[in-house]
Design an enzyme around this catalytic site. Structure first.
Site: not given
Ligand code: NAD
Length: 357
Positions: A138, A221
């Site tokens: 970010y 994941d």
């Protein structure tokens, strides 16, 4: 204890008013608590032409903790980016270096049926996600959209973490685990991303300082899958900004009740900003029907993590459980046909439960 109180916009002032009633109970018992209010977000734009006025920043810098309501509203969506309410909160996080975001996802037994998962999978769920908040993809440079040699647009973001950034949030993860079941799961993607290989290495380097905490690792994941398959296996999860953004929203939705969940954002010296995870709910603002419990539980986190008064935090948690057991429900957590309490009635019920302890 000096607390900066920033109610903000929408339902913020309504639910902060209920949280202040809780502080009044403790004050009445002789706990020394000072509060001072400041403007932030849309209300600060309206009154002072800046979503984070200098006076508000100074108030927060001089406080031991910040109790924050919520900000934003459709009337501000067309303002230039720097004037939007959200900028006030982002600037405050940056100015105070609030790098550790703690988000519990807890299913109260009385509300287990509100989850989108089967009640038997989520009953008793109690996870704390510690998300790094001021680094990662970010903020990494280079970033942007540019034209390459072939004349095609190419988007770039950079995932970057220094070891000191990882180490300081690791400590928050271990310390949060120490206050709970002493199990810390660090989430990364070390099989493909070097940045997160470093993340895992640093986690393992910090671990010997916390021999009482069991550290495990999981690929992101798999973590996303495990959160819906068997969420109760987790105690504390620590992860980077990007993975934490996604996993913490996933985990909070397991609980099915956005009006119940608090959060904390902390810096290296333990100064923290405490707020509900929800926004300003403009669709119900001004009607006295918002659920104040996320805000009240933010006060609990404030006593636990910044003000170091865990016994007061425990009392608030017990009082909230007690009102739920009594069947008191605001509209967002009521089942069809159940009687619905107003914001103020819910706050008063928590106060009564505290006094009865
Ligand atoms: P929201 O969280 O405000 O509302 C989503 C839904 O949940 C709405 O239907 C709302 O009525 C309900 N809800 C939220 N809190 C509730 C409560 N305490 N009790 C009962 N119901 C509740 O999200 P949104 O509608 O997407 O955003 C509204 C505004 O809030 C936007 O301007 C957004 O930018 C802002 N926002 C602010 C923060 C913050 O202050 N940290 C966080 C998220 C969104």
């Amino acid at each position: 204890m000096k607390i900066a109180v920033l109610p903000g916009d929408g339902i913020g002032p309504e639910i902060v008013a209920e949280a202040l009633k809780v502080l009044d109970v403790f004050r009445g018992e002789g706990v020394k608590i000072e509060t001072e209010a400041g403007d932030i977000g849309g209300v600060a734009v309206d009154r002072q032409g800046d979503p984070l006025p200098a006076a508000t920043l100074a108030l927060c810098q001089g406080a031991d903790a910040i109790l924050f309501g919520s900000i934003g509203g459709p009337q501000y969506d067309t303002l230039q980016r720097e004037m939007r309410p959200e900028r006030g909160l982002l600037r405050l996080r940056k100015a105070l270096d609030l790098f550790a975001n703690l988000r519990p996802a807890q299913v109260f037994p009385e509300l287990a049926e509100a989850s989108s998962l089967k009640a038997e999978i989520v009953a008793g769920l109690d996870i704390m996600i510690v998300r790094e908040l001021t680094g990662d993809i970010y903020f990494g440079e280079p970033r942007g959209i540019a034209i390459n040699a072939a004349g095609e647009r190419v988007g770039t973001n950079t995932m970057v973490y220094s070891e000191s950034e990882i180490r300081r949030v690791a400590h928050w993860g271990f310390q949060a685990a120490r206050q709970r079941r002493r199990e810390l799961c660090s989430v990364d993607k070390m099989n493909v991303l070097e940045t997160t290989q470093l993340w895992r290495d640093v986690m393992m380097e910090v671990a010997p300082e916390y021999p009482d905490v069991k550290l495990t690792h999981m690929l992101v994941d798999n973590a996303a899958m495990q959160l819906v398959r068997n969420p109760r296996q987790f105690d504390v999860i620590v992860t980077g900004n990007l993975f934490g953004d996604i996993l913490s929203d996933e985990a909070s939705m397991l609980t099915g009740s956005i009006g119940m969940l608090p959060s904390a954002s902390l810096n290296a010296v333990g100064l923290g900003l405490f707020e509900p995870i929800h926004g300003s709910a403009p669709d119900i603002a001004g009607r006295g029907i918002a659920n104040p419990l996320a805000q009240i539980l933010s006060v609990s986190m404030m006593f636990r993590y910044s003000l170091k008064r865990p016994e007061l935090a425990d009392r608030i948690d017990r009082a909230v459980r007690s009102v739920l057991q009594q069947g008191i429900r605001t509209a967002d957590i009521a089942r069809p046909g159940e009687a619905v309490a107003s914001t103020a009635r819910m706050g008063d019920a928590v106060v009564a439960a505290l006094r009865a302890q």
